[in-house]
Design an enzyme around this catalytic site. Structure first.
Site, PDB file in Angstrom:
ATOM      1  N   HIS A 218       0.949  -1.322   0.036  1.00 38.24           N
ATOM      2  CA  HIS A 218       0.004   0.042   0.085  1.00 38.24           C
ATOM      3  C   HIS A 218       0.965   1.412   0.085  1.00 38.24           C
ATOM      4  CE1 HIS A 218      -0.346  -0.158   4.735  1.00 38.24           C
ATOM      5  NE2 HIS A 218       0.999  -0.327   4.328  1.00 38.24           N
ATOM      6  N   ASN A 219       0.168   2.231  -0.724  1.00 34.63           N
ATOM      7  CA  ASN A 219       1.001   3.590  -0.780  1.00 34.63           C
ATOM      8  C   ASN A 219       2.254   3.737  -1.412  1.00 34.63           C
ATOM      9  OD1 ASN A 219      -0.636   3.709   2.093  1.00 34.63           O
ATOM     10  ND2 ASN A 219      -0.900   5.288   0.956  1.00 34.63           N
TER      11      ASN A 219
END
Length: 320
Positions: A218-219
């Protein structure tokens, strides 16, 4: 198709047929697996040593013997993708959306998109023009895909990021409310997973190519025109700048930055920021030449240890 038509499809005035232009070709072949109906792409003259004179080649002019037919081109290696594309039997044969795909009514699908059977497109997804989503690929909610992308079978994009916190000994799940942004001309391999962001989007920018069995947390932000090879894992919130190459089975920890144009060798473990233009290998990843020297020294450790023990014995004898 004949040699003349192949040369025409390459659309370059510097490329032309030598010999019989009407010879029919049905495939591109390697020198080891060729016949008179195949075209060999030759950029190393050694490959001609055992190649039958009747087999056509695509090669620089100086490679041609008097009786050899083929296509003259100065940089055949660079042209190999174009030759293969002419005879690509694996091109997508269908267009449009298969009725067995499951698509949310809240998804936005551009014209000229191809979606195969078993694909799932969730709410809030956007699919750009010319993109292909193969069978059983999954795009969960809020995945935005640009133009002319290829998402291979079994890829899962937009699943929860691996976000957890400890509270009084318990493990608490952190909601993952972001999405995934994918630019234009991106290819995502089979069984690759890309997690959605916690608050902002995970990003894969235009031109990047991702192999099979890659995990992107994620991210993560992956720049333009990167290459990420199979079985690589990139942990959350790391930044991969433009033109980075990551080889097989590399591991990248969270919250690090890999600078523009860097090369990460296979099985490297990246635990810290990597400056732009670096070539690194090993664990922890360090400059490649330094890592090679360390490997050479490590191979000598048994003999060095033996010599040290012998020296210690000699010193003990001298002290007596």
């Amino acid at each position: 198709m004949n040699l003349s038509l192949i040369a025409e499809k390459l659309n370059d005035e510097k490329i032309y047929v030598k010999g019989n232009s009407n010879i029919e070709i049905n495939r591109i072949a390697s020198p080891e697996d060729s016949d008179e109906k195949s075209l060999c792409i030759i950029w190393d003259k050694k490959a001609l040593e055992n190649l039958d004179i009747n087999i056509p080649i695509a090669a620089p002019q100086e490679f041609f013997e008097a009786q050899r037919n083929g296509i003259i081109c100065e940089n055949p290696r660079a042209l190999l993708p174009k030759f293969l594309e002419i005879f690509n039997v694996n091109q997508n044969k269908i267009t449009g959306i298969d009725e067995r795909a499951l698509i949310s009514p809240e998804a936005i699908i551009s014209p000229n998109v191809t979606i195969y059977a078993g694909a799932f497109i969730g709410e809030g997804c956007v699919i750009g023009e010319g993109t292909v989503v193969e069978a059983n690929a999954v795009l969960l909610k809020n995945v935005k895909v640009g133009k002319n992308c290829l998402i291979h079978s079994g890829a899962v994009i937009g699943c929860d990021g691996f976000g957890f916190a400890r509270e009084k000994g318990n493990i608490i799940k952190i909601p993952q409310n972001g999405g995934v942004f994918i630019g234009d001309d991106v290819e995502i391999g089979a069984c690759t997973t890309i997690d959605r962001g916690t608050m902002n989007d995970t990003e894969i920018n235009s031109g990047t190519k991702i192999d099979n069995h890659v995990q992107i947390g994620h991210n993560v932000k992956v720049g333009k025109n990167c290459i990420i090879c199979s079985m690589t894992g990139i942990a959350g919130s790391s930044i991969i700048e433009d033109y980075v190459t990551i080889s097989v089975q590399a591991g990248i920890t969270d919250h690090v930055k890999i600078g523009k144009g860097s090369i990460i060798a296979g099985r490297s473990g990246v635990t810290h920021d990597i400056p732009a233009g670096s070539i690194v290998s090993g664990f922890p990843a360090r400059p490649h030449n330094e890592a090679k020297r360390a490997l050479v020294l490590a191979a000598d450790l048994p003999s060095l240890f033996k010599r040290i023990k012998q020296l210690e014995k000699k010193l003990e004898g001298m002290q007596k």
